[in-house]
Design a protein around this motif. Structure first.
Motif, PDB file in Angstrom:
ATOM      1  N   UNK A   1       7.870  10.774  -0.250  1.00  0.00           N
ATOM      2  CA  UNK A   1       8.776  11.617  -0.848  1.00  0.00           C
ATOM      3  C   UNK A   1       9.514  10.792  -2.104  1.00  0.00           C
ATOM      4  N   UNK A   2       9.492   9.577  -1.946  1.00  0.00           N
ATOM      5  CA  UNK A   2       9.922   8.683  -3.107  1.00  0.00           C
ATOM      6  C   UNK A   2       8.940   8.737  -4.101  1.00  0.00           C
ATOM      7  N   UNK A   3       7.517   8.743  -3.919  1.00  0.00           N
ATOM      8  CA  UNK A   3       6.682   9.153  -5.018  1.00  0.00           C
ATOM      9  C   UNK A   3       7.152  10.413  -5.687  1.00  0.00           C
ATOM     10  N   UNK A   4       7.296  11.348  -4.970  1.00  0.00           N
ATOM     11  CA  UNK A   4       7.546  12.542  -5.531  1.00  0.00           C
ATOM     12  C   UNK A   4       8.905  12.731  -6.441  1.00  0.00           C
ATOM     13  N   UNK A   5       9.759  11.959  -6.088  1.00  0.00           N
ATOM     14  CA  UNK A   5      10.941  11.874  -6.966  1.00  0.00           C
ATOM     15  C   UNK A   5      10.590  10.904  -8.173  1.00  0.00           C
ATOM     16  N   UNK A   6       9.708   9.937  -8.124  1.00  0.00           N
ATOM     17  CA  UNK A   6       9.335   9.255  -9.310  1.00  0.00           C
ATOM     18  C   UNK A   6       8.554  10.117 -10.251  1.00  0.00           C
ATOM     19  N   UNK A   7       7.770  10.998  -9.577  1.00  0.00           N
ATOM     20  CA  UNK A   7       6.985  11.825 -10.333  1.00  0.00           C
ATOM     21  C   UNK A   7       8.062  13.081 -11.213  1.00  0.00           C
TER      22      UNK A   7
END
Ligand SMILES: *[C@@H]1O[C@H](CO)[C@@H](O)[C@H](O)[C@H]1NC(C)=O
Ligand SMILES: *[C@@H]1O[C@H](CO)[C@@H](O)[C@H](O)[C@H]1NC(C)=O
Ligand SMILES: *[C@@H]1O[C@H](CO)[C@@H](O)[C@H](O)[C@H]1NC(C)=O
Length: 374
Positions: A315-321
C-alpha cells in the motif's frame, strides 16, 4: 440423502442398541465439523481473501490423535480449532508480539547500508529482468527452493534473468557467519542493516528499490516477489516482451482497489491515523509479486524522501506511485496473477505468472508439474 439412509438403516426397529446411537452421533459430528469449517472458511475469506492472505489455514500441529487448525481473522483474533474433540477452543491470543508500539519508522534507504552486496552482478549479467526476493535471514529452505526452480532460469526467451535475495540483520554472529557462507557459495544475497521483521517490510521494499536504482539501472524490468511464490518465468517474459507492454512508468500484478485502512490495533495490518490519515488506500499492486519497469525504483525512492512511511509495504508503494502520478496497470490477462489456486494442476500452472505456494516443497512441486506438462 446419504446421511438419512444410513440413519434409517442403522436405527431400524431391529437395531436399537447403543452402537447404533454412537454411529449416528458420529455422522452428525462429522457433518457439524464440516459445516463449521465451511462457515468459518467463507466468513474469513470471502470478504477480503487477498489482503488477508496470512489467514489461510495454518496447520500447526498434526498428531495421530488430533490436529489443530489456526486461523486469523481480519480482526486480528486467532482461533484454534481442535478437530479431534470437535470442540471449538477459542483462544484469543491477546498480547500479540506484533502489536505496534513503534509508531514511526524511517523507511528511506539512505538510513541504511549494505552489509552484503553484489555491486557488479548487473554489469556482468546485463539482465533484462531482475527478481528481487525479500526473505528473512533464516529462510534458507525457501531460498534453496527458488534457487533450484524458477530462480535458476537465467536465460528465458533469449533474455538474461537474474534472481537476488534481500535480507535484513540476522539474530547474531553465528547466523551472520552462516549467511556469509551462503553468500560466498551462491553470490545472490544482498543484506542491509535494518532489523528484519514483519513490521519493517516497507524498509525492505525501499532498500530493494534503492539497490535496483543504484546497482542495476541497466535492467529493463524488475519484480519484487515474495519467497513463497511460484513464478512462471516463461509467461512473465511473454508479457514483458509483448509489443503493448509499456517500457516506462509501468507496474502490474494483482491489483487492489478501494482497500480500507485497517484501524483495529490487534491486526497485523493495523496502521494508525497518525501514519496514514485517509480511510482508503489508493489502488496498489498486491505485495506477493509486482513487476515494474526499472525506471520506477529511482522515482519511488526519490518520492519517498518526503513521504511518511507506514508498515504496509504494498500500500505504501501505491501511495508513492500516486504521488508520482503513476497508475498500476491492469494485466492483459489478470487471471495470470493468482494468489491461492484451488487446484494447481500442471495445466493451470502452465498458464499463470504467479501463484502462492504453501511451502518451499510446493514451489518445487509446482515447477516440476509445469516442466512435465510441457
Ligand atoms: C504438537 O503436539 C505435541 C503433543 O501435544 C507436542 O509435543 C508438540 O510440541 C506439538 N508441536 C507443535 C509444532 O506445536
Ligand atoms: C541450475 O540449472 C543447471 C542446469 O541448467 C543445473 O546444472 C544446476 O544444478 C541448477 N542449480 C540448482 C541450484 O539446482
Ligand atoms: C525496524 O528497523 C529499525 C531500523 O533497524 C529498528 O530500529 C526498529 O526497531 C525496527 N522495528 C521493528 C518493529 O522491528
Amino acid at each position: 440423502m446419504v446421511i438419512r439412509s444410513t440413519w434409517n438403516r442403522c436405527c431400524s426397529a431391529h437395531d436399537r442398541d447403543l452402537k447404533c446411537h454412537i454411529k449416528t452421533g458420529f455422522v452428525l459430528l462429522v457433518a457439524l465439523t464440516l459445516s463449521l469449517s465451511v462457515i468459518f472458511f467463507v466468513y474469513d475469506f470471502s470478504f477480503n481473501p487477498v489482503k488477508d492472505r496470512h489467514a489461510w489455514f495454518n496447520l500447526v500441529n498434526k498428531t495421530h490423535k488430533s490436529y489443530n487448525v489456526v486461523t486469523e481473522g481480519l480482526s486480528g483474533k486467532r482461533f484454534v480449532w481442535n478437530f479431534a474433540t470437535n470442540r471449538q477452543i477459542i483462544q484469543t491470543i491477546t498480547a500479540q508480539k506484533h502489536h505496534i508500539l513503534v509508531h514511526h519508522h524511517v523507511a528511506h534507504p539512505s538510513n541504511y547500508h549494505f552489509l552484503l552486496d553484489e555491486p557488479d552482478k548487473c554489469r556482468q549479467w546485463d539482465p533484462f529482468l531482475v527478481f528481487m526476493v525479500p526473505v528473512a535471514p533464516h529462510q534458507v529452505e525457501a531460498r534453496n527452493a527458488i534457487r533450484s526452480t524458477w530462480g535458476n532460469e537465467s536465460s528465458v526467451q533469449g533474455k538474461a534473468v537474474l534472481t537476488l535475495f534481500l535480507v535484513g540483520l540476522t539474530g547474531g554472529p553465528e547466523a551472520q557467519q552462516k549467511l556469509e557462507e551462503e553468500s560466498r557459495q551462491h553470490r545472490d544475497l544482498v543484506q542491509s542493516n535494518f532489523v528484519d521483521s514483519y513490521f519493517n517490510l516497507t524498509i525492505k521494499t525501499m532498500v530493494i528499490m534503492d539497490w535496483l536504482a543504484t546497482r542495476c539501472p541497466q535492467a529493463s524490468y524488475a519484480m519484487k516477489v515474495d519467497s513463497d511464490m511460484y513464478i512462471n518465468v516463461e509467461n512473465l517474459l511473454s508479457l514483458l516482451l509483448a509489443p503493448n507492454t509499456p517500457r516506462e512508468n509501468y507496474i502490474t500484478g494483482y491489483l487492489m482497489w478501494d482497500q480500507n485502512v485497517i484501524r483495529n490495533k490487534k491486526s497485523k495490518y493495523y496502521v494508525s491515523e497518525d501514519l496514514y490519515p485517509a480511510s482508503k488506500y489508493p489502488t496498489y499492486v498486491l505485495g506477493v509479486g509486482y513487476v515494474f519497469s526499472n525506471d520506477l525504483p529511482k522515482k519511488v525512492v526519490d518520492a519517498s524522501k518526503d513521504m511518511k512511511p507506514f508498515n504496509i509495504e504494498d500500500a505504501y508503494m501505491g501511495t508513492c506511485l500516486k504521488r508520482l502520478g503513476i497508475k498500476p496497470s491492469r494485466a492483459p490477462d489478470p487471471s495470470q496473477f493468482q494468489t491461492y489456486m484451488k487446484d494447481s494442476k500442471g495445466h493451470d500452472l502452465s498458464k499463470v505468472i504467479t501463484t502462492i505456494a504453501r511451502s518451499p516443497k510446493q514451489i518445487i512441486e509446482f515447477w516440476q508439474k509445469v516442466k512435465r506438462h510441457k
